[in-house]
Write a protein that holds these residues in place. Structure first.
Motif, PDB file in Angstrom:
ATOM      1  N   THR A  33       0.843  -1.193   0.000  1.00  0.00           N
ATOM      2  CA  THR A  33       0.000   0.000   0.000  1.00  0.00           C
ATOM      3  C   THR A  33       0.877   1.241   0.000  1.00  0.00           C
ATOM      4  OG1 THR A  33      -1.619  -1.184   1.360  1.00  0.00           O
ATOM      5  CG2 THR A  33      -1.900   1.186   1.146  1.00  0.00           C
ATOM      6  N   LYS A  46       0.950   4.879   1.189  1.00  0.00           N
ATOM      7  CA  LYS A  46       0.213   5.712   2.133  1.00  0.00           C
ATOM      8  C   LYS A  46      -0.198   7.019   1.465  1.00  0.00           C
ATOM      9  CE  LYS A  46       1.800   5.669   6.263  1.00  0.00           C
ATOM     10  NZ  LYS A  46       2.649   5.956   7.457  1.00  0.00           N
ATOM     11  N   THR A  71      -7.308  -1.628   1.641  1.00  0.00           N
ATOM     12  CA  THR A  71      -6.076  -1.065   2.200  1.00  0.00           C
ATOM     13  C   THR A  71      -5.835   0.351   1.680  1.00  0.00           C
ATOM     14  OG1 THR A  71      -4.857  -2.276   0.470  1.00  0.00           O
ATOM     15  CG2 THR A  71      -4.947  -3.255   2.666  1.00  0.00           C
ATOM     16  N   ALA A 127      -5.243   3.344   4.204  1.00  0.00           N
ATOM     17  CA  ALA A 127      -4.028   4.139   4.014  1.00  0.00           C
ATOM     18  C   ALA A 127      -4.305   5.630   4.053  1.00  0.00           C
ATOM     19  CB  ALA A 127      -3.364   3.777   2.680  1.00  0.00           C
ATOM     20  N   LEU A 160      -5.283  -6.256   8.052  1.00  0.00           N
ATOM     21  CA  LEU A 160      -3.923  -5.710   8.053  1.00  0.00           C
ATOM     22  C   LEU A 160      -3.846  -4.401   8.835  1.00  0.00           C
ATOM     23  CD1 LEU A 160      -2.600  -6.308   4.415  1.00  0.00           C
ATOM     24  CD2 LEU A 160      -2.154  -7.627   6.484  1.00  0.00           C
ATOM     25  N   GLY A 161      -4.996  -3.766   9.017  1.00  0.00           N
ATOM     26  CA  GLY A 161      -5.010  -2.511   9.748  1.00  0.00           C
ATOM     27  C   GLY A 161      -5.433  -2.652  11.199  1.00  0.00           C
ATOM     28  N   ARG A 205      -3.552   2.869   9.517  1.00  0.00           N
ATOM     29  CA  ARG A 205      -2.800   3.495   8.426  1.00  0.00           C
ATOM     30  C   ARG A 205      -1.299   3.341   8.627  1.00  0.00           C
ATOM     31  NH1 ARG A 205      -1.031   8.948   7.943  1.00  0.00           N
ATOM     32  NH2 ARG A 205      -0.913   9.652   5.767  1.00  0.00           N
ATOM     33  N   LEU A 209       0.195  -0.625   7.699  1.00  0.00           N
ATOM     34  CA  LEU A 209       0.115  -1.287   6.396  1.00  0.00           C
ATOM     35  C   LEU A 209       1.496  -1.432   5.748  1.00  0.00           C
ATOM     36  CD1 LEU A 209      -3.014   0.566   4.965  1.00  0.00           C
ATOM     37  CD2 LEU A 209      -2.948  -1.690   6.047  1.00  0.00           C
TER      38      LEU A 209
END
Length: 376
Positions: free
Chosen positions: A152, A154, A259, A263, A282-283, A341, A344
């Motif tokens: 990802t 950001k 994601t 992000a 994942l977050g 955020r 990731l």
């Protein structure tokens, strides 16, 4: 001194022209591999994939067998959308000592018999999610299926809007279930909100027309935008204005829109039973995972929706109503998304993992001795 990275040929489907998750992954992976010193060539493969015509599959076999020389430091990776329906081409390449790797974004549910032959002929299989790797391992009994989750980039923290802005970034396709989303939104006309369904209207023009008609039939023309597929600054403006993102696909191997939302500090609602749940995970702030029986503090929520022709939109409508009317809930989801955020992984991690699989130190024979993938 470590050996130099291999030159990589990445064969991708030439018939997928909209901004799909697979296309985004392939392009970002190539860029990441180049940053690690690999020479990468992206080669679109003409054909109506998956499966394609007999002539298209014959041309693919020629590409696989002629593009590299056995024993050289060149690796061919084929997008699973091309490879999975063309086992003859994969087997021909393998017989010549030039078996390619397969980068599998999503299992080929319509043709499991073709898929298993194609994957068994590959040098190895890399799935773009742990859920897809587990499904391929379960379905075909292949050992050593790897996983390389999407990275990802950001983005800037979204500012949001007043009234709250809902965003669904996905091509207008039956699998993405925008019609169910619109039915849920129609139940919320007593509340203040706006929404944008951003995605290609050309991937399935018939379904796109149904979505446009549903907006009018539900009386949502003043609230719901259908801007089509957006990229660059136009897409960034949509992200920046969003307060909540949704991805309620019936089937999703991962769901990079999830994601991409986190992000930017945007919470997400995803559909239960899909790989989008893995993406949302994942977050999650806590690591390792929650204790048994404890609900993970997701940056958003998972909604249970039946998978049928007459999906009941009420669970989604109820969840959205709670988010729209409970300031404490919406604030908590936002807090979790802002925290997620920072957790990731980037695309360099994805590229490094793929390079570790296919590079000089990678073990030969992708299906012999490695344990099944668990998301790695």
């Amino acid at each position: 001194m470590p050996p130099p990275p291999p030159a990589i040929r990445l064969l991708v489907p030439g018939n997928i022209r909209h901004n799909s998750g697979g296309n985004v992954y392939n392009a970002a992976l190539a860029q990441g591999l180049e940053q690690l010193g690999a020479e990468v060539t992206i080669q679109p493969v003409a054909g109506y994939w998956p499966v394609g015509s007999k002539e298209e599959r014959r041309r693919l076999a020629g590409l696989l067998t002629a593009g590299t020389t056995a024993g050289t430091n060149t690796v061919t990776i084929v997008d699973g959308l091309v490879a999975s329906g063309a086992p003859d081409a994969m087997e021909e390449a393998s017989a010549c000592g030039r078996a390619p790797w397969v980068l599998l974004h999503m299992p080929l549910d319509e043709h499991p018999d073709l898929e298993v032959r194609a994957l068994r002929a590959a040098a190895g299989v890399i799935c773009t999610s742990g859920s897809a790797a587990a499904e391929i391992t379960r379905r075909h009994g292949l050992a050593g299926v790897r996983a390389a989750l999407p990275g990802t980039k950001k983005g800037p923290v979204a500012a949001g809007s007043e009234p709250p802005r809902l965003l669904a970034v996905a091509a207008l396709l039956p699998n993405k279930d925008q019609l169910v989303l619109l039915e849920a939104l129609a139940r919320l006309r007593d509340l203040e909100w706006t929404a944008a369904l951003v995605g290609s209207a050309t991937a399935d023009t018939g379904y796109a027309r149904q979505v446009a008609a549903a907006v009018e039939q539900h009386g949502l023309g003043e609230r719901v935008q259908l801007p089509g597929e957006l990229t660059g600054e136009a897409l960034e403006q949509q992200w920046h204005a969003a307060d909540l993102s949704l991805l309620i696909s019936r089937v999703e191997a991962f769901g990079m829109a999830v994601t991409e939302s986190v992000a930017r500090g945007i919470p997400v609602i995803v559909r239960a039973g899909t790989g989008a749940v893995e993406a949302l995970g994942l977050g999650v702030e806590a690591a390792p995972g929650p204790s048994e029986g404890e609900t993970p503090a997701l940056p958003g929520a998972v909604v249970e929706l039946e998978d049928s022709a007459e999906t009941d939109p009420e669970p989604l409508a109820n969840l959205l109503r709670s988010w729209l009317t409970d300031p404490a809930l919406s604030a908590e989801w936002r807090r979790r998304a802002l925290a997620g955020r920072e957790l990731l992984p980037g695309w360099e991690a994805t590229a490094r993992q793929v390079l570790g699989y296919v590079g000089p130190k990678a073990s030969p024979g992708g299906h012999s001795s490695q344990p099944p993938a668990d998301g790695e």
